[in-house]
Design a protein around this motif. Structure first.
Motif, PDB file in Angstrom:
ATOM      1  N   GLY A  19       0.811  -1.212   0.000  1.00 16.37           N
ATOM      2  CA  GLY A  19       0.000   0.000   0.000  1.00 16.37           C
ATOM      3  C   GLY A  19       0.844   1.262   0.000  1.00 16.37           C
ATOM      4  N   ALA A  20       2.027   1.161  -0.612  1.00 17.44           N
ATOM      5  CA  ALA A  20       2.903   2.333  -0.666  1.00 17.44           C
ATOM      6  C   ALA A  20       2.542   3.256  -1.816  1.00 17.44           C
ATOM      7  N   MET A  21       1.865   2.694  -2.815  1.00 18.43           N
ATOM      8  CA  MET A  21       1.549   3.453  -4.016  1.00 18.43           C
ATOM      9  C   MET A  21       0.170   4.079  -3.848  1.00 18.43           C
ATOM     10  N   ASN A  22       0.098   5.367  -4.006  1.00 17.10           N
ATOM     11  CA  ASN A  22      -1.174   6.065  -3.863  1.00 17.10           C
ATOM     12  C   ASN A  22      -1.359   7.011  -5.034  1.00 17.10           C
ATOM     13  N   LEU A  23      -2.570   7.008  -5.584  1.00 19.94           N
ATOM     14  CA  LEU A  23      -2.876   7.954  -6.649  1.00 19.94           C
ATOM     15  C   LEU A  23      -3.375   9.227  -5.986  1.00 19.94           C
ATOM     16  N   LEU A  24      -2.656  10.320  -6.167  1.00 18.00           N
ATOM     17  CA  LEU A  24      -3.047  11.568  -5.508  1.00 18.00           C
ATOM     18  C   LEU A  24      -4.418  12.010  -6.017  1.00 18.00           C
ATOM     19  N   GLY A  25      -5.265  12.425  -5.105  1.00 17.07           N
ATOM     20  CA  GLY A  25      -6.638  12.786  -5.455  1.00 17.07           C
ATOM     21  C   GLY A  25      -7.561  11.579  -5.377  1.00 17.07           C
ATOM     22  N   PHE A  26      -6.987  10.385  -5.418  1.00 20.74           N
ATOM     23  CA  PHE A  26      -7.765   9.140  -5.303  1.00 20.74           C
ATOM     24  C   PHE A  26      -6.992   8.160  -4.426  1.00 20.74           C
ATOM     25  N   THR A  27      -6.563   8.615  -3.256  1.00 26.76           N
ATOM     26  CA  THR A  27      -5.742   7.760  -2.397  1.00 26.76           C
ATOM     27  C   THR A  27      -6.576   6.611  -1.849  1.00 26.76           C
ATOM     28  N   ASN A  28      -5.885   5.596  -1.402  1.00 30.48           N
ATOM     29  CA  ASN A  28      -6.578   4.454  -0.810  1.00 30.48           C
ATOM     30  C   ASN A  28      -7.482   4.907   0.327  1.00 30.48           C
ATOM     31  N   GLU A  29      -6.987   5.840   1.114  1.00 28.42           N
ATOM     32  CA  GLU A  29      -7.761   6.356   2.242  1.00 28.42           C
ATOM     33  C   GLU A  29      -9.061   7.015   1.754  1.00 28.42           C
ATOM     34  N   GLN A  30      -8.936   7.787   0.690  1.00 26.02           N
ATOM     35  CA  GLN A  30     -10.114   8.474   0.153  1.00 26.02           C
ATOM     36  C   GLN A  30     -11.129   7.467  -0.401  1.00 26.02           C
TER      37      GLN A  30
END
Lengths: 659, 134
Positions: free
Chosen positions: A638-649
């Motif tokens: 879970g190190a890769m996150n798409l900014l604006g669509f993060t895993n958290e979001q």
């Protein structure tokens, strides 16, 4: 605590009639972090946008949710609105309660519940939105035009005139495309070549236009402003610098094959110039049919060439070039007539396509402009023209109207009568469609002045009878079946995109529709842009159209390309992937899934327990990343996150919608 | 039906064109004449079909029809035609073609003074003379 504002749009009755927006607002006010909920009949209007701007200031909002139409429609609008009030534009979230709710539901109570869910989801995501900053990147001030028919020629000239470098790439040995094959143009009966060849010469001598004929696109990489394209310049086997265009080589060449430019109605040599006005006027050796290349014998062309320009050793050249913008203008093919046995195409030489008819009446064509029956080289007396062969036929052909056939058939009927005043044209049609300036008048001239007999109905069968062709049809206006004896039958064959359009589309990353026409970004408002930024469309590769429309669209595509090339820098989309290096294990599972080659590996040095340690992590090239999110799915830690669509979001959205 | 070039350019078609001065090729078969005709329900072929058959050179079929005699020559069709084809005049030409085919003339020049004296309207004599004489 967040201070979120929810703005609900009625979209007139589009949303308001199906969703109880008062209830939506009431529920929204109870959602965590929401401090304001308001509505407007049209939130995208000046009044609606002012409401958003003023509320951001008055209520000190730090997040905005607009419940309205699809983000494809107005996300940009509302981002700009928020930015005008000092809010980072990426703190705006859209709840699509129109396309995803009111338009697809009838039950108001249920639609209202769904709208509330969608708003709750957007609020949950907005609460976790972070301000993002767009990067600037430089634009390459050079354009690529693919296809050098009239569309590509016009686009290249328009871009070249503004001073930007243009590379015009054409697959065949000469520029000119379909328009060069035509005899006259409707509705003015201008000679097609006479109005086209000056433009071809303009292209050839233009200081800013670089011509790559006999060349194809090999690979496309990069993105708007910085495309990296590999061209394959196929071996012409002729030294362009030495060749004087004298033509002795193709006079002497002993190999003959069907000429593509003449639609197979006459032979060309294995070394050839496709047509007399070809640009460049340099022959090419068709290696598949050349005796030297197939049997290692002959070599006559090399022996007779006074300039010693024939070079059998030439090889394909791969050329890599960077471009800021691309115009696609690849043109059309004709539908395959094998499916239409009733018309007998291919079974008798006097059954021809309209494109073949163009060559038959053309002064540079196989008969030198004398319209003669291919079977016996005699003038035809009765000529039957059949509309909609493969067009408007959803079972075996294409469901669409090819748009140009009604007009060129009227033109053919006129040309026939001009050449042979005692001849008679019969035109079988379903509807005559003449939407265009002076089009209806032209069609009526064919009927009234030139006496073309228009019969409303489609032909059921064409078959040879002696040295004539028997045509069985019907005239649905008089309810009479019709039997005709014809000397020549001309099929107005449906047009299709080029056979390999879909493959080119995939290479460019632009969409094609069910028939492989390239898809415009918006059918009404963005007709010359593709869905991919920086790639524009011109001519019949996007849909059936005539020459003036093609020229206008090419000018439009050129203007869009020029607007892009005029910029020094562009803003990137900040919604790209981001590596959390402290979580990245360096497994690099992300690397092979990235379709844009935006991920690479790098070694970082960090201190662990006072000791320096080096380890591998993934790295994103922000300029190449298109924000597809494939890497974040592949990333196990879970190190890769798409900014604006993060895993958290996204997980917050899932939670909200499931509640 | 067999369509031939000869049929498309038949003599009878030319005769009707000559008598009426109308250009049947101008008609694009919108059907407005038939829609507007006040006596269409009594016709065996509709007015627009008359024009279509003439366009195709099927003049005989028109001449056999009841329609040309049902036509009241009210000129509604001509008044409404978007292509400026005067169908009423064409109908008259069709009737004239048939009438002219009939043998002899019912009126003779020498009978006219007597007819006039008997009170026959001059207009009647003129039209009768035209119709029955070739």
């Amino acid at each position: 605590m967040r201070r979120i504002g929810v703005f609900v749009c009625w979209c007139g009755t589009n949303i308001g009639a199906t969703v109880d927006l008062e209830t939506v607002m009431e529920k929204a006010r109870q959602m965590p972090g929401v401090v304001f909920a308001g509505d407007n009949k049209y939130m995208c209007s000046e009044i609606g946008q002012t409401l958003i701007r003023d509320t951001i200031v008055q209520e000190r909002l730090d997040r905005v949710v607009v419940a309205s139409c699809s983000p494809r429609m107005h996300e940009l609008t509302f981002r700009k609105t928020a930015a005008a009030a000092g809010l980072n534009p990426y703190l705006v979230e859209i709840a699509n309660i129109r396309e995803h709710c009111s338009w697809v539901h009838k039950d108001k109570a249920e639609a209202t519940q769904k709208a509330i869910s969608l708003v709750r989801t957007a609020v949950a995501k907005a609460a976790r939105n972070k301000p993002l900053q767009a990067d600037q990147f430089a634009v390459t001030h050079r354009a690529l035009v693919i296809g050098a028919g009239i569309a590509g020629i016009q686009a290249a000239l328009d871009i070249g005139e503004t001073g930007f470098e243009v590379d015009l790439v054409e697959r065949t040995p000469s520029i000119g495309g379909r328009m060069a094959q035509l005899d006259k143009t409707f509705p003015t009966l201008d000679c097609s070549a006479c109005i086209l060849t000056p433009k071809m010469v303009d292209v050839a001598v233009h200081p800013k236009i670089n011509l790559y004929t006999y060349s194809e696109i090999e690979a496309v990489e990069g993105y708007v402003g910085n495309f990296e394209v590999t061209l394959r310049q196929k071996a012409r086997s002729i030294d362009k610098e030495k060749c004087t265009g004298c033509g002795i080589c193709y006079e002497k060449c002993p190999s003959k094959v069907d000429g593509e430019f003449e639609e197979g109605m006459s032979k060309r040599k294995a070394i050839y110039v496709p047509f007399p006005q070809a640009v460049p006027n340099v022959p090419v050796i068709d290696r598949e049919n050349c005796r030297w290349f197939t049997k290692e014998k002959c070599g006559v062309c090399k022996k007779v060439c006074p300039a010693d320009a024939v070079d059998f050793e030439q090889s394909d050249q791969l050329i890599k070039q960077k471009y800021g913008a691309i115009v696609v203008a690849t043109g059309f093919d004709l539908v395959d007539l094998d499916e239409f046995g009733e018309f007998g195409y291919g079974k008798h030489p006097d059954i021809i396509t309209s494109m073949e008819f163009e060559r038959l009446v053309n002064a540079s064509g196989p008969t030198g402009g004398k319209l003669l029956r291919p079977s016996n080289q005699e003038p035809p007396r009765n000529v039957v023209f059949i509309h909609c062969v493969g067009s408007r036929d959803k079972s075996r052909g294409k469901p669409y109207c090819s748009k140009i056939c009604c007009m060129y058939t009227a033109k053919h009927a006129i040309l026939l009568k001009e050449k042979y005043p005692k001849s008679q044209a019969y035109v079988f049609y379903i509807d005559v469609r003449t939407a265009g300036k002076e089009f209806e008048e032209f069609h009526r001239r064919a009927v009234e002045e030139y006496g073309a007999a228009y019969l409303r109905g489609i032909v059921g069968k064409v078959f040879p009878s002696g040295d004539k062709l028997l045509v069985n049809g019907v005239d649905t206006l008089s309810n009479q079946t019709v039997e005709l004896e014809a000397d020549l039958v001309v099929l107005a064959t449906a047009i299709t995109p080029r056979r390999d359009a879909a493959a080119l589309g995939r290479m460019l990353g632009i969409g094609t529709d069910g028939h492989n026409y390239f898809v415009e970004a918006h059918p009404k408002l963005r007709p010359v842009e593709s869905h991919t930024a920086g790639i524009f469309l011109a001519g019949t590769c996007q849909g059936p159209r005539d020459i003036p429309e093609t020229v206008a669209q090419a000018g439009g595509a050129a203007a869009k390309a020029i607007a892009l090339l005029s910029k020094e820098t562009l803003l990137s989309d900040p919604c790209v992937s981001n590596v959390n290096e402290s979580l990245c294990t360096g497994c690099l599972a992300c690397l092979p899934v990235c379709p844009y080659k935006a991920i690479s590996e790098k070694t970082i040095t960090e201190k662990v327990h006072g000791q320096e340690r080096r380890r591998l992590v993934a790295e994103i090239n922000n300029a190449l990343c298109q924000g597809c999110g494939a890497c974040s799915t592949a990333c196990r830690p879970g190190a890769m996150n798409l900014l604006g669509f993060t895993n958290e979001q996204l997980l917050a959205e899932v939670d909200a919608i499931c509640l | 039906m067999k369509i031939t070039t000869a049929q498309l350019n038949g003599e009878l078609k030319a005769e009707i064109a000559q008598i009426s001065g109308e250009h049947v090729a101008d008609c694009y078969q919108c059907g407005k004449c038939s829609a507007a005709c006040p006596v269409n329900e009594y016709m065996d072929i509709l007015p627009h079909q008359v024009l279509r058959l003439l366009q195709l050179g099927m003049t005989e079929k028109v001449l056999e029809s009841k329609t040309i005699w049902v036509c009241a020559a009210c000129f509604t069709c001509a008044g409404r035609c978007p292509r400026d084809v005067d169908l009423a005049v064409v109908m008259e030409a069709l009737r004239a073609v048939l009438l002219r085919k009939r043998e002899g003339s019912r009126l003779k020049g020498e009978e006219m003074p007597a007819l006039l004296r008997k009170g026959m309207p001059e207009q009647g004599i003129v039209s009768g003379f035209r119709k029955y004489t070739k």
